[in-house]
Every structure is written in C-alpha cells, then in structure tokens.
Motif scaffolding. Structure first.
Motif, PDB file in Angstrom:
ATOM      1  N   THR A 114       0.828  -1.196   0.000  1.00 46.52           N
ATOM      2  CA  THR A 114       0.000   0.000   0.000  1.00 46.52           C
ATOM      3  C   THR A 114       0.861   1.242   0.000  1.00 46.52           C
ATOM      4  O   THR A 114       2.051   1.210   0.330  1.00 46.52           O
ATOM      5  N   LEU A 115       0.250   2.349  -0.375  1.00 45.69           N
ATOM      6  CA  LEU A 115       0.941   3.638  -0.386  1.00 45.69           C
ATOM      7  C   LEU A 115       1.362   4.025   1.024  1.00 45.69           C
ATOM      8  O   LEU A 115       2.483   4.506   1.244  1.00 45.69           O
ATOM      9  N   ASN A 116       0.476   3.803   1.998  1.00 45.78           N
ATOM     10  CA  ASN A 116       0.808   4.168   3.384  1.00 45.78           C
ATOM     11  C   ASN A 116       2.009   3.381   3.886  1.00 45.78           C
ATOM     12  O   ASN A 116       2.854   3.912   4.613  1.00 45.78           O
ATOM     13  N   SER A 117       2.090   2.101   3.521  1.00 44.76           N
ATOM     14  CA  SER A 117       3.224   1.280   3.940  1.00 44.76           C
ATOM     15  C   SER A 117       4.531   1.828   3.363  1.00 44.76           C
ATOM     16  O   SER A 117       5.551   1.899   4.056  1.00 44.76           O
ATOM     17  N   ALA A 118       4.502   2.229   2.082  1.00 40.73           N
ATOM     18  CA  ALA A 118       5.708   2.757   1.450  1.00 40.73           C
ATOM     19  C   ALA A 118       6.119   4.081   2.071  1.00 40.73           C
ATOM     20  O   ALA A 118       7.314   4.340   2.293  1.00 40.73           O
ATOM     21  N   VAL A 119       5.138   4.951   2.381  1.00 41.19           N
ATOM     22  CA  VAL A 119       5.448   6.244   2.998  1.00 41.19           C
ATOM     23  C   VAL A 119       6.048   6.045   4.378  1.00 41.19           C
ATOM     24  O   VAL A 119       7.030   6.698   4.764  1.00 41.19           O
ATOM     25  N   ALA A 120       5.473   5.117   5.155  1.00 38.06           N
ATOM     26  CA  ALA A 120       6.013   4.832   6.496  1.00 38.06           C
ATOM     27  C   ALA A 120       7.433   4.307   6.401  1.00 38.06           C
ATOM     28  O   ALA A 120       8.290   4.651   7.228  1.00 38.06           O
ATOM     29  N   ALA A 121       7.722   3.479   5.395  1.00 44.46           N
ATOM     30  CA  ALA A 121       9.071   2.957   5.221  1.00 44.46           C
ATOM     31  C   ALA A 121      10.048   4.082   4.904  1.00 44.46           C
ATOM     32  O   ALA A 121      11.196   4.084   5.372  1.00 44.46           O
TER      33      ALA A 121
ATOM     34  N   VAL B 282       1.226   9.599  -3.962  1.00 40.66           N
ATOM     35  CA  VAL B 282      -0.152   9.532  -4.456  1.00 40.66           C
ATOM     36  C   VAL B 282      -0.438   8.171  -5.061  1.00 40.66           C
ATOM     37  O   VAL B 282       0.468   7.475  -5.534  1.00 40.66           O
ATOM     38  N   GLU B 283      -1.733   7.788  -5.005  1.00 43.72           N
ATOM     39  CA  GLU B 283      -2.211   6.688  -5.839  1.00 43.72           C
ATOM     40  C   GLU B 283      -2.208   7.197  -7.275  1.00 43.72           C
ATOM     41  O   GLU B 283      -2.680   8.300  -7.548  1.00 43.72           O
ATOM     42  N   VAL B 284      -1.657   6.412  -8.192  1.00 36.50           N
ATOM     43  CA  VAL B 284      -1.570   6.872  -9.573  1.00 36.50           C
ATOM     44  C   VAL B 284      -2.988   6.997 -10.127  1.00 36.50           C
ATOM     45  O   VAL B 284      -3.721   6.014 -10.167  1.00 36.50           O
ATOM     46  N   PRO B 285      -3.438   8.208 -10.521  1.00 40.45           N
ATOM     47  CA  PRO B 285      -4.825   8.395 -10.971  1.00 40.45           C
ATOM     48  C   PRO B 285      -5.147   7.518 -12.174  1.00 40.45           C
ATOM     49  O   PRO B 285      -4.378   7.396 -13.109  1.00 40.45           O
TER      50      PRO B 285
END
Length: 810
Positions: free
Chosen positions: A353-360, A372-375
């Motif tokens: 998930t995006l949140n997991s990558a940001v936390a990493a 961002v999620e790629v639109p």
C-alpha cells in the motif's frame, strides 16, 4: 433395469478414466515409444462383437441390482395405490347404490302399509296388526317394525344396535268424512349386509391387482434385460478390460438379432458416442504427445526469453524488485554501486500500500516529497502508487509500486536527481524570461505614471490660481494611486500582494457582475448562471475577486469570436486528501467554494496549456492582451489559500475552476481600510517618534502628523532612535520602518521600545509584500503592521489603534 443404470454409470466412469489418462499424459513424461505409436491404426477392418449370451435370472437381477429393486418397489407402489384408489371409488359407488336401494324400499313400505294397518287399528284387531308387522319383516330387508298408538305399541323383529336406517310414517283413517291419526309406523333396517358386500369387493379387487402387477413387473424386467441390459453389461465388461483406452482395439459394435434391432435406436447412439469419444481421446493423446516432444524446446525458449528480460532490466538505470503474493523476493536487479541504504532497504521489502511505502520512507530517514495513488490505474485487478523522495545523500528518487490482483508486487526505483536539476534550470530560464518581460512592462507603466506626476508638478509650480493648483494636486494623487494599484497587480501574480480580506457572498458578486456583463458581451454569446442555492461565503479581497472574475470572463469572450455559450457555476466542496491528490492541487483538506467559468470556444492546445498562468504569456498578440491577467488570477488564488485549474479541448471549449476556502468565521477589516477623519483635539499633545531612513518620506510624515496636532520627533535610523529613547524621550507611539541601514532594524527597535515601556504603542511600516499579519515578523500582538505607501487617514487610524491597544494593556 437396475443393471442398466449401473452399466450406464460404468460407461460414464470409463469416459472419466479417459480424462484421467489425458491428465496423466499432460503431467508426466511420455517417450517417443509411448502408447500412441500406432495412432494411425484403421478401425474399419475390425469388428468387436460383444457377447450377450448370459442367461436371464429375474431373481438375480432383483437381488443384485439396486435399480431393479427400486423399479420393482415403485411399480408395486404405483399399482397398489392405483388399485386402492379404484377400489375405494368402486366401494363408495357400491355402498351408495345399495344404501339408496334400501332407503327406497323403506320409503315404499311407509307409503304402502299404513292404509292396511289403519283399518286393523280402527277395528282393534291386534292380531291383524301383528300379522302385518311380521309380514313386513319377512318379505323385505327390514330388521324391525313397530306401531305406536299413544296407548299401545306393537312390534316385530329385532332392532339393530348400530348401523341402522329408520323411516317413520303416520297411520291415518278416514270415517264419515273426517280423518283421524291412529298412530305411527316405524321400520328399521341394518347396514351390516351392505358393509360386508363392499368389503368382499375390496378384497377381491386388491388381490387381483396384486397378481397382475407382479406378472407385469416380472415380464417388463425380462424384456428390458433382453433388449437393453445384457448389451450394457457387455459394454461394461469390454470397458473394464481396457478396450476404450487401447488404440489397437477395434470400435465397439453390438451384435443383436435383426428382428429385435431397430437401426439408430438408443443403444446404437450410445455405442456411436463411445466410439466418437474414443477417437477424440486417441487424437488428443496424439496431440499431447506431440506437444510434449516440443516442451523442452519451449522451456529452453522461455528460459532464453527470461534471461533476455533480466539482462534488459539489469541494464536499465532503474532498480527493480518483484515479490510473490507471500512477500518472498523472486527477482531483483543487481544493486552494485547503489550507495543509498534507504533505497536498498525499501526495495528489499514488499510494500502493498501507499501508506506502507510512505512509512518505510520515514523509517529509512528519507523525505517523502509527494505520495499519491496513480490516478486512473487503481482497479479491481491492480493498484499503483508513486512516491518522490529526497534521500539523506541529497538525491531525488521516484518509487513506483504495482500490486497485482494475485497479491504479487513489483517495485521500481529511479534516480531523478539530474531530471530535477534540468527542470530547475528550465524553470529558472522561464522565470528569467518572464522577469525580462515584466521589467519592460513595469518600466513602461511607471515611466508613464512618473511623466504624469512630473508634468502636473511642473505646471502647478507656474499656476497662480489655488483652484488650478488643487486640480494638479488631485491629478498627481490619482497617478500615485494608480502606481499603488500597479504594484498590487504585480504582487498578486507573485502571490505576495497584501489583500484586504472581507466576507464575500460569491453568488451575489456574480449576479451583480452579470447585470453589466450583458451590456458589454457580444449578442452572439449566451450566458448562463448555475449557482448553488446554499453556497458558503468566502474570505477574499473583494476587488481582487471581481478582477479575477472579470479576467476569466474576458478570456472566455476572446475564445468565442464566432459566438457561443458562457457558463458560470458555483458549488460547495468538502475536499478530502484523496480528491486533492487526484486533482493535484496544492491546498489543504477542508471546505471550499468552487467557481467554474466555461466557454464553448476554440479551446487551448495541449502544448500551450501548461504555460497559460505564466506572466506576460499570451497568444492574442500585443494589441489584444498583455499576458498578465491569468497570472494575476493565479497569484490571487494561491494567496487566498485556494487554487485554480484549467481543462480544455480544442474545438469544444475551456473551463477554469477556482477553488477558495469557505468562510468559517467573521473576518475583521484590516487597519488600512479605516478612513474616518480624526479630530485635532484628540491628537494634540500626543508625542510620536517617527523612524525612517528615507529623508523625504520622513519629512512628509512629520508634516502630516504635525498638521493633525501631534508632537513629532524623528530619527533616520534605528541606532539614533535607541539613543533618543535612552536619553529619556518618552513618545506615546513609536512609528518605525522595518528595513533600515545599520545594525538595528525596525523589529529590533520595536522590541527595545516595548522592553522600556510595555504600554507604548508601536506602528510598524513595511515596503515589502506582507499579508497584514504579525506572524511573518514575530511582532507583539499589540503592534500595528501596515504597508507602504500609506494614505494620511490610514496612517492616523493606525496610530489611533496603537494608542487604544496601549491604553488597554496599561
């Protein structure tokens, strides 16, 4: 019948066995000497005769065949139920008929015998009465008969205890024209003989039908076995022997007597189906065997292809990691020379998930600049996300993650530091180009304003009339105000203009604009307003809002030279983080008011669209546009805490969408909007210390304040002002410029003054771009901050406000 079902099941099992053979061939190695070496065998020369000489035994068939037993049971059940139904109907009919006959007989007796009995009773001939009663019993089905006269009773026969039918009639006698009722005649009959007769009928019917059903079932079992079941047994036996999967065996053929054989019947079709399935099985096995011989070549080809893909990925400037659905790393490009611990760690773990990558990123000490999620890519089958990072080694990276429907994950990392540098240089180049255009335009406009001011000043010096001099002074004042407006416009597209924020009803502003808009737009342009009824207010500079709306309307008009439709819409919008990211807006989540201005004009080409908000960029030509209008709108939107976006299709039209924060509280007017006149009596005796490094401006402010009754002291820099305060000067208000030469600026001087006299009022002047707030300069909440140039009334209002705050603090 039971064996027939069992044999059909065995045939089906044989086909399933053929399917298992195919599966085993697909999953196991088959050598070139496999079972299909003779797949080209001709079946036409062979004849497989199925033996059908087995003798028939009905009892064996019944006891060894569950289907036969079920057939026997259901046939008997059906015959029995049918027999019972028919027998019950016949018994009911027989009972009804016999009962009706008995009732008719009793009715006839009641009708016939009372006349004879009446004469015997009239004559008191008791023996005759008893004789007649016995006669009734002997000659009919009556079980008992009796006569009741009221005083006497005569009876014959035995009265049944139950299951009886009774009829009664009056005994009448006519004498001398008068009719007398002498008594009543009662006759009773028993139903038992009828019951026994019906029961006997039921027993005979059931017994006869049982024998008939038994003979029918036995004969039908024999016929079915002779015509069908024995042939199915023969097919089953041949299938058990492996004939269906053996390509060397001839096709199945049933040998039947000609007088018992109808060509094309069900058995012929069954044998045809088995032979067709057997041929398809053999063909399929041959295909699989041929496919298996090519398997090694295909596997080698796939291995070569995978190696080529791997080599290509390794040769790219990107780093790739692939994880299966359980999170196990299945592929990774080599990372030699990758001196980025955070990126290495990020690629080593599956982030779904995006949140997991940001936390990493935060865990690995990297700054996440955008995530961002790629639109348009997140679907039920996969999702994608994109991150831009700034690493601890001062390099920019872009991370792209793809999560498939099966849970597999692909992560790529690319160093975009050089791309960022190219973008920065290109942006700087555009900025310098715009600055050159801006400098030329500013020089032209300011030279015009200075020419007006100098011209009127020179002419005023030669005038003798006070009225003429006043007119020149007014012209000079107007030109100066135009110069202020020019500066505000320039600061607006730089997002630095000091805005006078007030609460504005945007719908009302648009409706008021439409009143005069219809007078100025060409008649071939239709206008339409679609305004949300309960629209929230906004906190903006009303003049700049009107200017922004006017610029957007003018752009729409110029885009429709042949006419069209201009549409203005408003709506409320509660912006979420997801929506803001999808629209790529630089605003905070919250409540917004959205205004859209749409036209049906020529549209904007895609290659021009990114530059339309650049200052002095225009496609209209110098005679029709300066290129500053949309830049001013863009600056106004950003400075107001909102954003402006544009969508356009060539040939269809353009839509500008302006998003502004919705009002959350009442907004107080800034100080410089106060223009009321202050009496001289209220200022006389008040001392003001004015600190300004511009000598001419210092003298002007001193004269302005002196004319209003203030005692004015002046200082040309911060050091001199500090010295005057240290020598004992105690002004009521300190008025100081922020930027001054020397070691002491206006902020430091204000702090020094407040330390000496906490209740002293402070007015701070700034020539920089400000937003009428204390935060930027870290001023005391009671200090008044205003922007240059300052009109006299606004200057006096600021001093009055500062003295009020100092009085409250004291």
């Amino acid at each position: 019948m039971m064996n027939a079902g069992k044999n059909c099941a065995r045939c089906t099992a044989a086909l399933a066995q053929a399917s298992r053979i195919i599966s085993s061939i697909e999953g196991e190695a088959i050598t070139s000497e496999g079972m299909l070496s003779d797949t080209n065998t001709s079946f036409g020369s062979y004849h497989l005769c199925l033996s059908t000489t087995e003798s028939f035994s009905p009892m064996k068939l019944v006891f060894h065949s569950p289907l036969a037993r079920q057939y026997l049971v259901w046939t008997f059940l059906f015959g029995t139920v049918l027999t019972l139904v028919i027998t019950i109907i016949e018994a009911a009919v027989q009972y009804s008929t016999r009962t009706q006959e008995l009732e008719a007989e009793l009715a006839l007796i009641i009708e016939k015998y009372p006349e004879n009995l009446s004469l015997a009773l009239w004559q008191f001939n008791h023996r005759q009465v008893e004789f007649m009663l016995n006669y009734i019993i002997d000659g009919t089905s009556v079980s008992a008969a009796r006569v009741e006269t009221g005083t006497e009773e005569f009876s014959a026969g035995t009265l049944p205890s139950k299951n009886t039918i009774q009829y009664a009639g009056s005994i009448m006698f006519t004498s001398a024209g008068r009719t007398h009722e002498l008594g009543k005649l009662y006759v009773d009959a028993s139903l038992d003989p009828i019951y026994h007769e019906v029961l006997q009928l039921v027993i005979f019917r059931i017994a006869g039908n049982f024998v008939q059903s038994f003979l029918f079932v036995g004969f039908s079992l024999f016929v079915f076995h002779w015509l069908v079941n024995r042939h199915l047994q023969a097919l089953r036996d041949r299938i058990d022997e492996g004939a269906i999967e053996d390509p060397k065996q001839p096709p199945f053929v049933i040998d039947r007597y000609s007088f018992m054989h109808t060509p094309g019947d069900d058995l012929d079709r069954l044998v045809s189906i088995l032979n067709d399935a057997r041929c398809r099985l053999i063909d399929r096995i041959g295909q699989l065997e041929a496919a298996y011989r090519d398997r090694d070549d295909l596997a080698q080809s796939n291995a070569n292809m995978l190696k080529s893909i791997s080599d290509t990925l390794h040769s790219l400037d990107q780093y790739v990691s692939v994880f299966d659905s359980t999170g196990v790393l299945t592929f990774a490009t080599r990372s030699e020379g990758l001196d980025e611990p955070g990126i290495t760690d990020l690629l080593a773990k599956p982030h779904k998930t995006l949140n997991s990558a940001v936390a990493a990123c935060e865990e690995f000490d990297m700054i996440c600049e955008s995530a961002v999620e790629v639109p348009g890519t997140t679907t039920a089958n996969q999702q994608q996300y994109r991150l831009e990072l700034y690493s601890s080694t001062k390099r920019y990276w872009v991370i792209h993650g793809i999560v498939g429907a099966d849970g597999a994950i692909g992560i790529t990392a690319a160093d975009i530091t050089e791309t960022k540098e190219i973008e920065r240089r290109l942006s700087q180049s555009y900025r310098m180009e715009a600055m050159g255009k801006l400098t030329g335009e500013i020089s032209h406009d300011f030279r015009n304003l200075l020419s007006i001011i100098l011209g009127h000043a020179e002419i005023a010096s030669t005038e003798d009339s006070a009225e003429a001099i006043r007119e020149h002074h007014e012209a000079i004042h107007n030109a100066s105000m135009r110069g202020i407006g020019l500066v505000d416009r320039l600061l607006a597209f730089a997002s630095k203009a000091p805005l006078k924020r007030v609460r504005v009803d945007l719908n009302g502003l648009i409706e008021n604009t439409q009143k005069w808009l219809l007078q100025t737009l060409p008649k071939n342009i239709e206008t339409e307003l679609t305004l949300e009824r309960d629209l929230c207010d906004v906190t903006v500079d009303r003049t700049m809002m009107e200017n922004a709306l006017l610029n957007l309307i003018v752009n729409a008009r110029d885009a429709m030279p042949q006419g069209g439709k201009l549409t203005i819409t408003t709506r409320n919008w509660s912006a979420t983080e997801t929506e803001i990211a999808a629209k790529r807006l630089d605003i905070e989540p919250g409540d917004y008011v959205v205004m859209s201005v749409s036209d049906t004009g020529v549209g904007i080409p895609a290659n021009i669209l990114p530059r339309i908000f650049e200052p002095y960029f225009t496609t209209k030509g110098k005679s029709r546009g300066s290129g500053i209008g949309l830049a001013v709108v863009h600056g106004f939107a950003e400075q107001s805490g909102g954003a402006i976006t544009v969508t356009s299709t060539v040939g269809s039209g353009t839509t500008f969408t302006l998003s502004l924060p919705a009002v959350v509280a009442e907004v107080e007017n800034p100080v410089d909007s106060v223009t009321h006149e202050i009496p001289v009596d209220a200022t006389r005796g008040k001392r003001i210390l004015v600190v300004e490094d511009e000598i001419h401006l210092l003298e002007i402010m001193k004269r302005q304040l002196t004319l209003k009754g203030y005692l004015v002291d002046t200082a040309e820099n911060g050091e001199l002002a500090m010295e005057m305060l240290n020598r004992g000067l105690a002004p009521d208000v300190l008025m100081t410029d922020i930027s001054m030469p020397g070691t002491v600026n206006g902020i430091q001087l204000a702090r020094f003054s407040r330390k000496m006299a906490p209740s002293r009022g402070v007015v701070v002047l700034s020539g920089d771009a400000i937003s009428l707030g204390q935060d930027r300069y870290d001023l005391h909440p009671q200090d008044i901050l205003i922007n240059k140039p300052v009109l006299m009334n606004n200057l006096l209002a600021a001093i009055e406000e500062a003295m009020k705050k100092s009085t409250t603090a004291a």
